[in-house]
Design a protein around this motif. Structure first.
Motif, PDB file in Angstrom:
ATOM      1  N   GLN A 188       0.823  -1.206   0.000  1.00 44.13           N
ATOM      2  CA  GLN A 188       0.000   0.000   0.000  1.00 44.13           C
ATOM      3  C   GLN A 188       0.860   1.261   0.000  1.00 44.13           C
ATOM      4  N   ALA A 189       1.959   1.234   0.728  1.00 46.86           N
ATOM      5  CA  ALA A 189       2.873   2.380   0.737  1.00 46.86           C
ATOM      6  C   ALA A 189       3.498   2.584  -0.640  1.00 46.86           C
ATOM      7  N   MET A 190       3.829   1.478  -1.306  1.00 42.10           N
ATOM      8  CA  MET A 190       4.402   1.576  -2.649  1.00 42.10           C
ATOM      9  C   MET A 190       3.366   2.091  -3.645  1.00 42.10           C
ATOM     10  N   LEU A 191       2.126   1.641  -3.504  1.00 39.43           N
ATOM     11  CA  LEU A 191       1.069   2.093  -4.403  1.00 39.43           C
ATOM     12  C   LEU A 191       0.818   3.584  -4.227  1.00 39.43           C
ATOM     13  N   ASP A 192       0.877   4.049  -3.008  1.00 36.35           N
ATOM     14  CA  ASP A 192       0.738   5.488  -2.755  1.00 36.35           C
ATOM     15  C   ASP A 192       1.863   6.279  -3.423  1.00 36.35           C
ATOM     16  N   GLU A 193       3.023   5.660  -3.511  1.00 37.34           N
ATOM     17  CA  GLU A 193       4.177   6.314  -4.130  1.00 37.34           C
ATOM     18  C   GLU A 193       4.000   6.440  -5.638  1.00 37.34           C
ATOM     19  N   VAL A 194       3.486   5.389  -6.290  1.00 38.90           N
ATOM     20  CA  VAL A 194       3.383   5.410  -7.748  1.00 38.90           C
ATOM     21  C   VAL A 194       2.069   5.994  -8.244  1.00 38.90           C
ATOM     22  N   GLY A 195       1.042   5.974  -7.404  1.00 32.61           N
ATOM     23  CA  GLY A 195      -0.281   6.411  -7.831  1.00 32.61           C
ATOM     24  C   GLY A 195      -0.322   7.751  -8.533  1.00 32.61           C
ATOM     25  N   PRO A 196       0.287   8.793  -7.956  1.00 32.58           N
ATOM     26  CA  PRO A 196       0.245  10.117  -8.591  1.00 32.58           C
ATOM     27  C   PRO A 196       0.965  10.189  -9.938  1.00 32.58           C
ATOM     28  N   LYS A 197       1.796   9.193 -10.242  1.00 29.37           N
ATOM     29  CA  LYS A 197       2.571   9.202 -11.480  1.00 29.37           C
ATOM     30  C   LYS A 197       1.888   8.426 -12.609  1.00 29.37           C
ATOM     31  N   LEU A 198       0.779   7.772 -12.307  1.00 28.71           N
ATOM     32  CA  LEU A 198       0.105   6.945 -13.307  1.00 28.71           C
ATOM     33  C   LEU A 198      -0.713   7.790 -14.268  1.00 28.71           C
ATOM     34  N   LYS A 199      -0.727   7.369 -15.527  1.00 29.39           N
ATOM     35  CA  LYS A 199      -1.683   7.944 -16.471  1.00 29.39           C
ATOM     36  C   LYS A 199      -3.061   7.437 -16.079  1.00 29.39           C
ATOM     37  N   THR A 200      -4.053   8.291 -16.157  1.00 33.88           N
ATOM     38  CA  THR A 200      -5.397   7.870 -15.786  1.00 33.88           C
ATOM     39  C   THR A 200      -6.386   8.241 -16.883  1.00 33.88           C
ATOM     40  N   GLY A 201      -7.449   7.490 -16.957  1.00 32.07           N
ATOM     41  CA  GLY A 201      -8.495   7.757 -17.928  1.00 32.07           C
ATOM     42  C   GLY A 201      -9.694   8.390 -17.254  1.00 32.07           C
ATOM     43  N   LYS A 202     -10.767   8.502 -18.000  1.00 30.91           N
ATOM     44  CA  LYS A 202     -11.996   9.045 -17.452  1.00 30.91           C
ATOM     45  C   LYS A 202     -12.574   8.041 -16.473  1.00 30.91           C
ATOM     46  N   GLN A 203     -12.917   8.506 -15.298  1.00 29.19           N
ATOM     47  CA  GLN A 203     -13.347   7.607 -14.239  1.00 29.19           C
ATOM     48  C   GLN A 203     -14.670   6.927 -14.567  1.00 29.19           C
ATOM     49  N   MET A 204     -14.731   5.660 -14.244  1.00 32.58           N
ATOM     50  CA  MET A 204     -15.969   4.899 -14.406  1.00 32.58           C
ATOM     51  C   MET A 204     -16.930   5.264 -13.279  1.00 32.58           C
ATOM     52  N   LEU A 205     -18.144   5.655 -13.653  1.00 32.81           N
ATOM     53  CA  LEU A 205     -19.177   5.998 -12.689  1.00 32.81           C
ATOM     54  C   LEU A 205     -20.114   4.814 -12.533  1.00 32.81           C
ATOM     55  N   SER A 206     -20.716   4.681 -11.373  1.00 35.28           N
ATOM     56  CA  SER A 206     -21.630   3.557 -11.173  1.00 35.28           C
ATOM     57  C   SER A 206     -22.749   3.932 -10.218  1.00 35.28           C
ATOM     58  N   GLU A 207     -23.866   3.257 -10.399  1.00 36.63           N
ATOM     59  CA  GLU A 207     -25.001   3.402  -9.503  1.00 36.63           C
ATOM     60  C   GLU A 207     -25.610   2.035  -9.260  1.00 36.63           C
ATOM     61  N   SER A 208     -26.094   1.825  -8.046  1.00 32.90           N
ATOM     62  CA  SER A 208     -26.692   0.548  -7.671  1.00 32.90           C
ATOM     63  C   SER A 208     -28.190   0.726  -7.433  1.00 32.90           C
ATOM     64  N   ILE A 209     -28.977  -0.201  -7.966  1.00 38.16           N
ATOM     65  CA  ILE A 209     -30.427  -0.164  -7.812  1.00 38.16           C
ATOM     66  C   ILE A 209     -30.890  -1.480  -7.204  1.00 38.16           C
ATOM     67  N   ARG A 210     -31.610  -1.405  -6.119  1.00 38.96           N
ATOM     68  CA  ARG A 210     -32.199  -2.611  -5.520  1.00 38.96           C
ATOM     69  C   ARG A 210     -33.398  -3.017  -6.353  1.00 38.96           C
ATOM     70  N   ALA A 211     -33.385  -4.237  -6.863  1.00 37.76           N
ATOM     71  CA  ALA A 211     -34.413  -4.640  -7.811  1.00 37.76           C
ATOM     72  C   ALA A 211     -35.714  -5.052  -7.135  1.00 37.76           C
ATOM     73  N   ASP A 212     -35.616  -5.603  -5.920  1.00 33.44           N
ATOM     74  CA  ASP A 212     -36.778  -6.222  -5.278  1.00 33.44           C
ATOM     75  C   ASP A 212     -37.426  -7.239  -6.214  1.00 33.44           C
ATOM     76  N   ALA A 213     -36.555  -7.999  -6.866  1.00 33.59           N
ATOM     77  CA  ALA A 213     -36.976  -9.072  -7.767  1.00 33.59           C
ATOM     78  C   ALA A 213     -35.839 -10.086  -7.824  1.00 33.59           C
ATOM     79  N   ARG A 214     -36.208 -11.328  -8.134  1.00 32.66           N
ATOM     80  CA  ARG A 214     -35.177 -12.364  -8.249  1.00 32.66           C
ATOM     81  C   ARG A 214     -34.417 -12.195  -9.563  1.00 32.66           C
ATOM     82  N   GLU A 215     -33.162 -12.616  -9.562  1.00 35.95           N
ATOM     83  CA  GLU A 215     -32.315 -12.435 -10.736  1.00 35.95           C
ATOM     84  C   GLU A 215     -32.917 -13.103 -11.961  1.00 35.95           C
ATOM     85  N   GLY A 216     -33.523 -14.277 -11.774  1.00 31.01           N
ATOM     86  CA  GLY A 216     -34.110 -14.990 -12.898  1.00 31.01           C
ATOM     87  C   GLY A 216     -35.324 -14.299 -13.493  1.00 31.01           C
ATOM     88  N   ASP A 217     -35.954 -13.406 -12.714  1.00 29.54           N
ATOM     89  CA  ASP A 217     -37.136 -12.695 -13.214  1.00 29.54           C
ATOM     90  C   ASP A 217     -36.772 -11.516 -14.117  1.00 29.54           C
TER      91      ASP A 217
END
Length: 257
Positions: free
Chosen positions: A160-189
């Protein structure tokens, strides 16, 4: 350093190295941490491999991954023991020599004085030619970065300390956004309908994750992802409409029975 693809997406793979992971003696705690870290900064983790402490296996896996992804992060195998062969394997993959690195030696001399910097610990100062050091504030023993490969320790707090060291030097892309929805239904439905939504919204991805609710029984969370906020909102709205229609249909079927 690594390059983003033509679509601006930055990709990564993780190569976990160590017999102890494959035997189950050590439970990996790094994959999830790295995955969350990369997602947060806009790097897509696409693949994870686990290989034993076998030089040819490490070289083959590393060469396959580094030519396919923007970055490859390795964990494990850079300690002081005889089976810590990651550094030698990386050097072989890149076709470069490896030797004691004065920068790494200087770092370890801050921690180990005189005879304490023994032959075993000196193994941790062997760095492939042309690599940049990846320092850490925990143990001082460095990892390294060569080409698009970032070599880190397997011990979680040091990694984790090493990742903190390299993180700021990485090329990055457009961040993936996400949202979660509770279906109140079974997956098969909702499986068929969710597949239709995926075809109708190619710039978004849809995932379904079943779980069990103590009160309502089998249920599903739907996760929608997109890099475009408007397309994410449209995909979420489509999911919500689909869920209303499915629930209405299921209710009508129940009443008719």
């Amino acid at each position: 350093m690594g390059k983003a693809g033509q679509d601006g997406v930055v990709t990564a793979a993780i190569l976990v190295i160590g017999d102890e992971i494959l035997s189950g003696r050590t439970k990996d705690k790094n994959i999830g941490y790295i995955a969350e870290y990369l997602t947060a900064i806009g790097v897509d983790l696409r693949e994870v491999r686990v290989v034993a402490d076998v030089e040819d296996d490490i070289v083959d896996a590393l060469n396959a991954l580094r030519h396919r992804y923007t970055y490859v992060f390795t964990t494990g195998g850079i300690g002081p023991t005889h089976d810590d062969i990651t550094a030698d394997s990386v050097a072989k993959a890149f076709g470069v020599p490896i030797d004691f690195d004065p920068r790494a030696v200087a770092l370890l001399q801050q921690r180990f004085k005189g005879p304490d910097l023994n032959e075993a610990r000196m193994r941790m100062t062997r760095i492939p030619h042309g690599a940049e050091l990846v320092t850490n504030k925990v143990s001082l023993a460095p990892g390294f970065w060569i080409g698009n490969v970032i070599v880190m320790a397997g011990v979680p707090n040091i990694m984790q300390a090493m990742l903190d060291e390299v993180g700021p030097k990485l090329k990055t892309g457009k961040q993936m956004l996400s949202e979660s929805i509770r279906a109140d239904a079974r997956e098969g439905d909702i499986g068929t309908e969710l597949g239709e939504l995926a075809k109708a919204h190619p710039d978004a991805s849809f995932g379904s994750y079943p779980f069990f609710d103590d009160k309502s029984g089998p249920n599903t969370n739907i996760v929608v992802r997109s890099r475009d906020p408007q397309k994410l909102a449209a995909a979420r709205a489509a999911v919500e409409t689909m869920l209303r229609e499915v629930k209405a249909r299921l209710k009508a079927q129940a009443q008719s029975n």
